[in-house]
Design a protein around this motif. Structure first.
Motif, PDB file in Angstrom:
ATOM      1  N   ASN A 176     -13.927   4.963 -37.072  1.00  0.00           N
ATOM      2  CA  ASN A 176     -13.819   6.091 -36.141  1.00  0.00           C
ATOM      3  C   ASN A 176     -12.352   6.151 -35.741  1.00  0.00           C
ATOM      4  OD1 ASN A 176     -16.651   6.082 -36.175  1.00  0.00           O
ATOM      5  ND2 ASN A 176     -16.691   4.584 -34.500  1.00  0.00           N
ATOM      6  N   VAL A 177     -11.721   7.286 -35.936  1.00  0.00           N
ATOM      7  CA  VAL A 177     -10.266   7.357 -35.690  1.00  0.00           C
ATOM      8  C   VAL A 177      -9.962   8.306 -34.536  1.00  0.00           C
ATOM      9  CG1 VAL A 177      -7.997   7.796 -36.695  1.00  0.00           C
ATOM     10  CG2 VAL A 177      -9.828   6.876 -38.132  1.00  0.00           C
ATOM     11  N   ILE A 178      -9.315   7.760 -33.520  1.00  0.00           N
ATOM     12  CA  ILE A 178      -8.901   8.581 -32.379  1.00  0.00           C
ATOM     13  C   ILE A 178      -7.412   8.821 -32.484  1.00  0.00           C
ATOM     14  CG2 ILE A 178      -8.707   8.647 -29.872  1.00  0.00           C
ATOM     15  CD1 ILE A 178     -11.070   6.390 -30.301  1.00  0.00           C
ATOM     16  N   PHE A 179      -7.047  10.082 -32.546  1.00  0.00           N
ATOM     17  CA  PHE A 179      -5.636  10.447 -32.683  1.00  0.00           C
ATOM     18  C   PHE A 179      -5.065  10.751 -31.311  1.00  0.00           C
ATOM     19  CE2 PHE A 179      -7.653  11.344 -36.657  1.00  0.00           C
ATOM     20  CZ  PHE A 179      -6.706  11.056 -37.624  1.00  0.00           C
ATOM     21  N   THR A 180      -3.874  10.230 -31.036  1.00  0.00           N
ATOM     22  CA  THR A 180      -3.187  10.693 -29.829  1.00  0.00           C
ATOM     23  C   THR A 180      -1.938  11.455 -30.261  1.00  0.00           C
ATOM     24  OG1 THR A 180      -1.760   8.771 -29.448  1.00  0.00           O
ATOM     25  CG2 THR A 180      -3.993   8.672 -28.525  1.00  0.00           C
TER      26      THR A 180
ATOM     27  N   THR B 151     -16.232  10.516 -37.558  1.00  0.00           N
ATOM     28  CA  THR B 151     -16.119  10.522 -36.095  1.00  0.00           C
ATOM     29  C   THR B 151     -14.647  10.433 -35.721  1.00  0.00           C
ATOM     30  OG1 THR B 151     -18.210   9.361 -36.003  1.00  0.00           O
ATOM     31  CG2 THR B 151     -16.883   9.374 -33.984  1.00  0.00           C
ATOM     32  N   THR B 152     -14.128  11.485 -35.107  1.00  0.00           N
ATOM     33  CA  THR B 152     -12.718  11.506 -34.707  1.00  0.00           C
ATOM     34  C   THR B 152     -12.600  12.126 -33.314  1.00  0.00           C
ATOM     35  OG1 THR B 152     -12.363  13.703 -35.657  1.00  0.00           O
ATOM     36  CG2 THR B 152     -11.898  11.825 -37.095  1.00  0.00           C
ATOM     37  N   ALA B 153     -11.450  11.955 -32.716  1.00  0.00           N
ATOM     38  CA  ALA B 153     -11.134  12.654 -31.468  1.00  0.00           C
ATOM     39  C   ALA B 153      -9.625  12.835 -31.444  1.00  0.00           C
ATOM     40  CB  ALA B 153     -11.597  11.829 -30.275  1.00  0.00           C
TER      41      ALA B 153
ATOM     42  N   ALA C  72      -5.319   8.969 -21.106  1.00  0.00           N
ATOM     43  CA  ALA C  72      -5.764   8.961 -22.507  1.00  0.00           C
ATOM     44  C   ALA C  72      -6.706   7.784 -22.767  1.00  0.00           C
ATOM     45  CB  ALA C  72      -4.555   8.887 -23.437  1.00  0.00           C
ATOM     46  N   PHE C  73      -6.313   6.588 -22.316  1.00  0.00           N
ATOM     47  CA  PHE C  73      -7.132   5.409 -22.649  1.00  0.00           C
ATOM     48  C   PHE C  73      -8.427   5.365 -21.833  1.00  0.00           C
ATOM     49  CE2 PHE C  73      -3.556   4.412 -25.190  1.00  0.00           C
ATOM     50  CZ  PHE C  73      -4.109   3.724 -26.261  1.00  0.00           C
ATOM     51  N   THR C  74      -8.412   5.924 -20.621  1.00  0.00           N
ATOM     52  CA  THR C  74      -9.662   6.025 -19.868  1.00  0.00           C
ATOM     53  C   THR C  74     -10.628   6.933 -20.620  1.00  0.00           C
ATOM     54  OG1 THR C  74      -8.412   5.740 -17.841  1.00  0.00           O
ATOM     55  CG2 THR C  74     -10.638   6.603 -17.596  1.00  0.00           C
ATOM     56  N   GLN C  75     -10.093   8.050 -21.101  1.00  0.00           N
ATOM     57  CA  GLN C  75     -10.935   9.001 -21.854  1.00  0.00           C
ATOM     58  C   GLN C  75     -11.477   8.351 -23.135  1.00  0.00           C
ATOM     59  OE1 GLN C  75      -8.938  12.774 -22.488  1.00  0.00           O
ATOM     60  NE2 GLN C  75     -10.531  13.442 -23.927  1.00  0.00           N
ATOM     61  N   ILE C  76     -10.599   7.614 -23.838  1.00  0.00           N
ATOM     62  CA  ILE C  76     -11.026   6.947 -25.083  1.00  0.00           C
ATOM     63  C   ILE C  76     -12.112   5.919 -24.751  1.00  0.00           C
ATOM     64  CG2 ILE C  76     -10.302   5.404 -26.961  1.00  0.00           C
ATOM     65  CD1 ILE C  76      -7.468   6.778 -26.720  1.00  0.00           C
ATOM     66  N   GLY C  77     -11.872   5.125 -23.709  1.00  0.00           N
ATOM     67  CA  GLY C  77     -12.827   4.087 -23.310  1.00  0.00           C
ATOM     68  C   GLY C  77     -14.179   4.682 -22.936  1.00  0.00           C
ATOM     69  N   GLU C  78     -14.133   5.773 -22.170  1.00  0.00           N
ATOM     70  CA  GLU C  78     -15.396   6.391 -21.723  1.00  0.00           C
ATOM     71  C   GLU C  78     -16.170   6.981 -22.896  1.00  0.00           C
ATOM     72  OE1 GLU C  78     -14.221   9.041 -18.593  1.00  0.00           O
ATOM     73  OE2 GLU C  78     -14.068   7.390 -17.146  1.00  0.00           O
ATOM     74  N   GLN C  79     -15.411   7.545 -23.851  1.00  0.00           N
ATOM     75  CA  GLN C  79     -16.059   8.219 -24.983  1.00  0.00           C
ATOM     76  C   GLN C  79     -16.535   7.231 -26.050  1.00  0.00           C
ATOM     77  OE1 GLN C  79     -13.620  11.583 -25.992  1.00  0.00           O
ATOM     78  NE2 GLN C  79     -14.803  12.015 -27.839  1.00  0.00           N
TER      79      GLN C  79
ATOM     80  N   TYR D 257     -10.607  -2.207 -22.713  1.00  0.00           N
ATOM     81  CA  TYR D 257     -11.583  -1.720 -23.703  1.00  0.00           C
ATOM     82  C   TYR D 257     -11.576  -2.544 -24.986  1.00  0.00           C
ATOM     83  CZ  TYR D 257     -11.056   2.046 -20.408  1.00  0.00           C
ATOM     84  OH  TYR D 257     -10.983   2.753 -19.246  1.00  0.00           O
ATOM     85  N   MET D 258     -10.641  -3.492 -25.093  1.00  0.00           N
ATOM     86  CA  MET D 258     -10.585  -4.322 -26.315  1.00  0.00           C
ATOM     87  C   MET D 258     -11.383  -5.602 -26.075  1.00  0.00           C
ATOM     88  SD  MET D 258      -6.758  -3.573 -27.819  1.00  0.00           S
ATOM     89  CE  MET D 258      -7.179  -4.054 -29.487  1.00  0.00           C
ATOM     90  N   THR D 259     -12.634  -5.419 -25.723  1.00  0.00           N
ATOM     91  CA  THR D 259     -13.460  -6.538 -25.271  1.00  0.00           C
ATOM     92  C   THR D 259     -13.989  -7.401 -26.410  1.00  0.00           C
ATOM     93  OG1 THR D 259     -15.238  -4.925 -25.222  1.00  0.00           O
ATOM     94  CG2 THR D 259     -14.218  -5.471 -23.112  1.00  0.00           C
ATOM     95  N   GLU D 260     -13.847  -6.913 -27.645  1.00  0.00           N
ATOM     96  CA  GLU D 260     -14.319  -7.711 -28.791  1.00  0.00           C
ATOM     97  C   GLU D 260     -13.134  -8.264 -29.591  1.00  0.00           C
ATOM     98  OE1 GLU D 260     -16.948  -5.143 -31.021  1.00  0.00           O
ATOM     99  OE2 GLU D 260     -18.177  -4.744 -29.253  1.00  0.00           O
ATOM    100  N   GLY D 261     -11.965  -8.365 -28.975  1.00  0.00           N
ATOM    101  CA  GLY D 261     -10.754  -8.722 -29.713  1.00  0.00           C
ATOM    102  C   GLY D 261     -10.284  -7.522 -30.495  1.00  0.00           C
ATOM    103  N   GLY D 262      -9.349  -7.711 -31.403  1.00  0.00           N
ATOM    104  CA  GLY D 262      -8.882  -6.565 -32.179  1.00  0.00           C
ATOM    105  C   GLY D 262      -7.489  -6.769 -32.709  1.00  0.00           C
TER     106      GLY D 262
END
Ligand code: NAD
Length: 258
Positions: free
Chosen positions: A36-40, A61-63, A78-85, A137-142
């Motif tokens: 899933n790729v989110i573009f800023t 799936t993109t945003a 931006a990151f709040t929106q990404i996290g919520e979505q 939001y990086m709760t699983e590492g990354g």
């Protein structure tokens, strides 16, 4: 066997301005492997370019979300929106840099306080600011990957204030790697060879650099968007799980030459 383990992971790609952008090369590969790729983007013009480029990827799936890295408020929004979505963020591609044209053209000694600070803010501090905003939001590492250039290590004609910013970027990358490692988050830099993009247009000596690489690099050719994208994919993936705090050169080997 899924060697990459990127499928269905959520990756934020920052810095697509058009189809030539290094970030677009990376995004294409990520879409191909099912991320899933989110573009800023910063400018509306980039947003419409991204949306056009995504016309071929409607089943993915993109945003596309606004984020000006010079503004803490914009980054937080931006990151709040990404996290919520999307909930969890698994990876970030930081492919953003900018300096005033006059600071690349003029003698280095002429660099203004404002020009120096602006290049640092946009091209180096932005990595720290983005990592901070993404952390909840990086709760699983990354994996976080940033784009650097040889001008961080060597004095390259016409790179000037951007070379100093890239040096800071590489140092910030290492400090972030040390700081975030306990949370399973890896941070690395790709030092790409010269590639003709919008940002490269700002470097006055760019054509000379391309010729010099062709003559001198071990592979006797320039690198390209796809080669940088492939290695970035590796750095975002399970394959590089033991690597953090590194600057990896994708430059036909040019950096090893005297
Ligand atoms: P590009 O112009 O396509 O990408 C640069 C991006 O930075 C653009 O999308 C631009 O909108 C974005 N940006 C600038 N200021 C911003 C801000 N305040 N907020 C948000 N975004 C902002 O060019 P590119 O060559 O793909 O550059 C991507 C990265 O790769 C940069 O860090 C660049 O220094 C690095 N790099 C490029 C080369 C090269 O030869 N092209 C070589 C090595 C490293």
């Amino acid at each position: 066997m899924d060697l990459l383990q990127i499928k269905d992971k959520t990756i934020v790609v920052m810095g697509v301005a058009n189809e030539r952008s290094i970030a677009w090369g990376i995004a294409k590969k990520l879409l191909e492997v099912g991320a899933n790729v989110i573009f800023t983007y910063r400018k509306e013009r980039s947003k419409s370019k991204i949306e056009k480029l995504l016309a071929d990827y409607t089943e993915h799936t993109t945003a596309t979300i606004e984020c000006d890295v010079n503004s803490d408020q914009s980054i937080a929004k931006a990151f709040t929106q990404i996290g919520e979505q999307f909930g969890t963020i698994h990876g970030i591609v930081h492919s953003v840099a900018f300096a005033h044209a006059e600071d690349l053209k003029n003698r280095f000694v002429e660099t203004t306080r404002e020009g120096y600070a602006f290049a640092q803010d946009t091209s180096a501090y932005s990595l720290v600011a983005v990592a901070k905003a993404a952390l909840p939001y990086m709760t699983e590492g990354g994996s976080i990957v940033t784009m650097s250039y040889l001008g961080a290590q060597r004095v390259l004609d016409g790179y000037n204030v951007m070379g100093v910013a890239k040096a800071a970027l590489e140092a910030a990358m290492r400090y972030l790697a040390a700081d975030l490692g306990a949370e399973g988050i890896r941070v690395n830099a790709i030092s790409a060879g010269a590639i003709r993009t919008l940002a490269a247009k700002g470097v006055p000596s760019f054509n000379t650099i391309l010729h010099k690489i062709e003559e001198t690099a071990p592979l006797k050719r320039n690198t390209n968007q796809e080669e940088v994208a492939d290695m970035t994919l590796v750095m975002l993936s399970h394959l590089s799980r033991g690597v953090t705090g590194e600057t990896i050169y994708i430059d036909s080997g040019y950096n090893i030459m005297g």
